[in-house]
Motif scaffolding. Sequence first.
Motif, PDB file in Angstrom:
ATOM      1  N   GLN A  73     -61.495  26.266   9.137  1.00 43.77           N
ATOM      2  CA  GLN A  73     -62.204  25.053   8.725  1.00 43.77           C
ATOM      3  C   GLN A  73     -63.697  25.289   8.540  1.00 43.77           C
ATOM      4  O   GLN A  73     -64.458  24.338   8.400  1.00 43.77           O
ATOM      5  CB  GLN A  73     -61.993  23.956   9.772  1.00 43.77           C
ATOM      6  CG  GLN A  73     -60.539  23.557   9.980  1.00 43.77           C
ATOM      7  CD  GLN A  73     -59.918  22.971   8.725  1.00 43.77           C
ATOM      8  OE1 GLN A  73     -60.522  22.153   8.056  1.00 43.77           O
ATOM      9  NE2 GLN A  73     -58.709  23.404   8.406  1.00 43.77           N
ATOM     10  N   THR A  74     -64.110  26.554   8.525  1.00 44.07           N
ATOM     11  CA  THR A  74     -65.536  26.853   8.502  1.00 44.07           C
ATOM     12  C   THR A  74     -66.092  26.976   7.105  1.00 44.07           C
ATOM     13  O   THR A  74     -67.203  26.530   6.821  1.00 44.07           O
ATOM     14  CB  THR A  74     -65.814  28.153   9.281  1.00 44.07           C
ATOM     15  OG1 THR A  74     -65.207  28.051  10.570  1.00 44.07           O
ATOM     16  CG2 THR A  74     -67.305  28.373   9.452  1.00 44.07           C
ATOM     17  N   LYS A 233     -72.810  24.829   0.152  1.00 42.27           N
ATOM     18  CA  LYS A 233     -71.948  23.659   0.019  1.00 42.27           C
ATOM     19  C   LYS A 233     -70.502  23.976   0.406  1.00 42.27           C
ATOM     20  O   LYS A 233     -69.720  23.065   0.702  1.00 42.27           O
ATOM     21  CB  LYS A 233     -71.987  23.138  -1.415  1.00 42.27           C
ATOM     22  CG  LYS A 233     -73.291  22.453  -1.798  1.00 42.27           C
ATOM     23  CD  LYS A 233     -73.219  21.943  -3.235  1.00 42.27           C
ATOM     24  CE  LYS A 233     -74.514  21.256  -3.650  1.00 42.27           C
ATOM     25  NZ  LYS A 233     -74.473  20.798  -5.068  1.00 42.27           N
ATOM     26  N   PHE A 236     -68.810  24.348   6.135  1.00 45.86           N
ATOM     27  CA  PHE A 236     -68.724  23.105   6.894  1.00 45.86           C
ATOM     28  C   PHE A 236     -69.485  23.280   8.205  1.00 45.86           C
ATOM     29  O   PHE A 236     -68.956  23.844   9.174  1.00 45.86           O
ATOM     30  CB  PHE A 236     -67.259  22.742   7.127  1.00 45.86           C
ATOM     31  CG  PHE A 236     -66.448  22.773   5.864  1.00 45.86           C
ATOM     32  CD1 PHE A 236     -66.625  21.799   4.884  1.00 45.86           C
ATOM     33  CD2 PHE A 236     -65.547  23.799   5.623  1.00 45.86           C
ATOM     34  CE1 PHE A 236     -65.891  21.837   3.706  1.00 45.86           C
ATOM     35  CE2 PHE A 236     -64.812  23.837   4.457  1.00 45.86           C
ATOM     36  CZ  PHE A 236     -64.989  22.857   3.484  1.00 45.86           C
ATOM     37  N   TYR A 237     -70.728  22.810   8.227  1.00 45.61           N
ATOM     38  CA  TYR A 237     -71.616  23.036   9.360  1.00 45.61           C
ATOM     39  C   TYR A 237     -71.019  22.531  10.665  1.00 45.61           C
ATOM     40  O   TYR A 237     -71.177  23.145  11.719  1.00 45.61           O
ATOM     41  CB  TYR A 237     -72.967  22.359   9.108  1.00 45.61           C
ATOM     42  CG  TYR A 237     -74.018  23.278   8.531  1.00 45.61           C
ATOM     43  CD1 TYR A 237     -75.021  23.824   9.331  1.00 45.61           C
ATOM     44  CD2 TYR A 237     -74.003  23.621   7.182  1.00 45.61           C
ATOM     45  CE1 TYR A 237     -75.979  24.666   8.804  1.00 45.61           C
ATOM     46  CE2 TYR A 237     -74.953  24.472   6.644  1.00 45.61           C
ATOM     47  CZ  TYR A 237     -75.942  24.993   7.457  1.00 45.61           C
ATOM     48  OH  TYR A 237     -76.879  25.836   6.941  1.00 45.61           O
ATOM     49  N   GLU A 238     -70.324  21.400  10.595  1.00 42.62           N
ATOM     50  CA  GLU A 238     -69.801  20.806  11.825  1.00 42.62           C
ATOM     51  C   GLU A 238     -68.768  21.705  12.496  1.00 42.62           C
ATOM     52  O   GLU A 238     -68.538  21.600  13.709  1.00 42.62           O
ATOM     53  CB  GLU A 238     -69.174  19.440  11.515  1.00 42.62           C
ATOM     54  CG  GLU A 238     -70.145  18.399  10.999  1.00 42.62           C
ATOM     55  CD  GLU A 238     -70.515  18.609   9.532  1.00 42.62           C
ATOM     56  OE1 GLU A 238     -69.845  19.433   8.864  1.00 42.62           O
ATOM     57  OE2 GLU A 238     -71.474  17.974   9.066  1.00 42.62           O
TER      58      GLU A 238
END
Length: 534
Positions: A73-74, A233, A236-238
């Motif tokens: 998910q990164t 972009k 996904f920083y979170e």
Amino acid sequence: MQWWSVGVVLMMASSAGPALAVPTPWAGRLKQKGSPGWPPPQRVTVRDPSVPNVVLVVSDSFDGRLTFHPGNQTVALPFINFMKKHAMWSGLFTHLTESWNNFKGLDQNYTTWMDLLQKSGYHTQKFGKLDYTSGHHSISNRVEAWTRDVDFLLHQEGRPMVNLIPDKTKARIMEEDWQNTDKATSWLRKEAINITQPFVLYLGLNLPHPYPSPYTGENFGSSTFQTSPYWLKKVFYEAIKIPKWSPLSEMHPVDYYSSYTKNCTGQFTKKEIRDIRAFYYAMCAETDAMLGEIILTLYQLNLLQKTVVIFTSDHGELAMDHRQFYKMSMYEASSHVPLLIMGPGIKANLHVPDLVSLVDIYPTLLDIAGVPLHQNLSGYSLVPLSSEASSNNSKSTRPHPSWILSEFHGCNVNASTYMLRIDKWKYIAYSDGASSPPQLFDLSSDPDELTNIATRFPEITHSLDQKLRSIINYPVVSASVHQYNKKQFISWKDSLGQNYTKVIANLRWHQDWLKEPIKYESAINQWLKTNTNL
């Protein structure tokens, strides 16, 4: 490129079959005239379909956990994911080739897998990085490797940093890699389609390796993680995980040396760490796009269904795991690299959890091409693990062992390092096995490798050490590397004559060295006098 790929551990990420439905990453690119997906598939010269083409794309510093772990998910990696859904040079361990460091690669006349494929009738073509032979690295790299077990600590690298290219639309950041990718796709379009014999295409990429550092100015020596908003972009920083670090006082002595020489023992904010990791993942996304250009071109030329495509990397990237960047480590971020295979005869949508190694690439490529395998290879063909007909397609009768060996003898680590992986256990031994304590990790309960349990489980530690020694007499190998390093250093020192003092003081470590030059020269002199029989 850190040439220790002949010993690096990887997990077989996935394999793929010849299904040719329009892949998701290309949606909208194959229909619009003038887009990269135009023109439509072309007709090509007919030849024996039972002999596949081979395309091998090898990146630098790609963390295999981004492809192996399900549900990453990164960062968005559409073409790697496509390979997962449809889906090295010597074939010998480092201690057998004696390619001890970046400067000492294979002999110029060494017979590689590509040489053997060419002799068997393949047309071969290479683009990009090919530094498996010797002599391509700087004097600093050489001296730092030769003097790694001198009794001193010096910063060999600059503090890692990030650099954002402000252009929001700029996608081609690593121009050299894109140029080589363009050359590869152009060759496929203009030449490969007219070749009546099977072909093997090799593309070596620099990315996602950090960019080289400037040799002057404020950021001297700082390796740079560089990208643009276009690629950020895709990240996904979170989902970015801030790795846990052991206190400096509790670090393994070899880890401390590595962290210090990489200039990572100072303070880092969470934002700094997160940015370094985010920029690295963005660089992985750019790498994925280059792989995509190759896959897309093969599809457009109707070559994909008759070509085995392999993607892998020479090593991973710590990206601030264990208070380090770069590689030179047996931790997962550094040693676990991707391996994805798709093509005719390869099982579709298969995840093979077996531990395999980059030494397995050599016999696998020969097996795919139908070239007889010689028995003195360190690796094993992966065709039995991945082919639809299993062993019926393979000329290999050697079952893959349950263990994997990895070894490293270069710079930023002050002892030869050996890793044995068996199932959930990772055992790491250093030097002669006595001067530096070993490490043992249970990756099933400690995937971040934060707790060394070697002393807690002495029976397992002893058993794994005995297994390692049955594969490689690592104290003897370490002694050989130690003697090689001294011999090379003495030869280099003598070649400089009276210039030696000035030259060694002004290598990459000059900011530390120039504070106490007599101290460091004395340490080297003491090292040269100790156990030297040259």
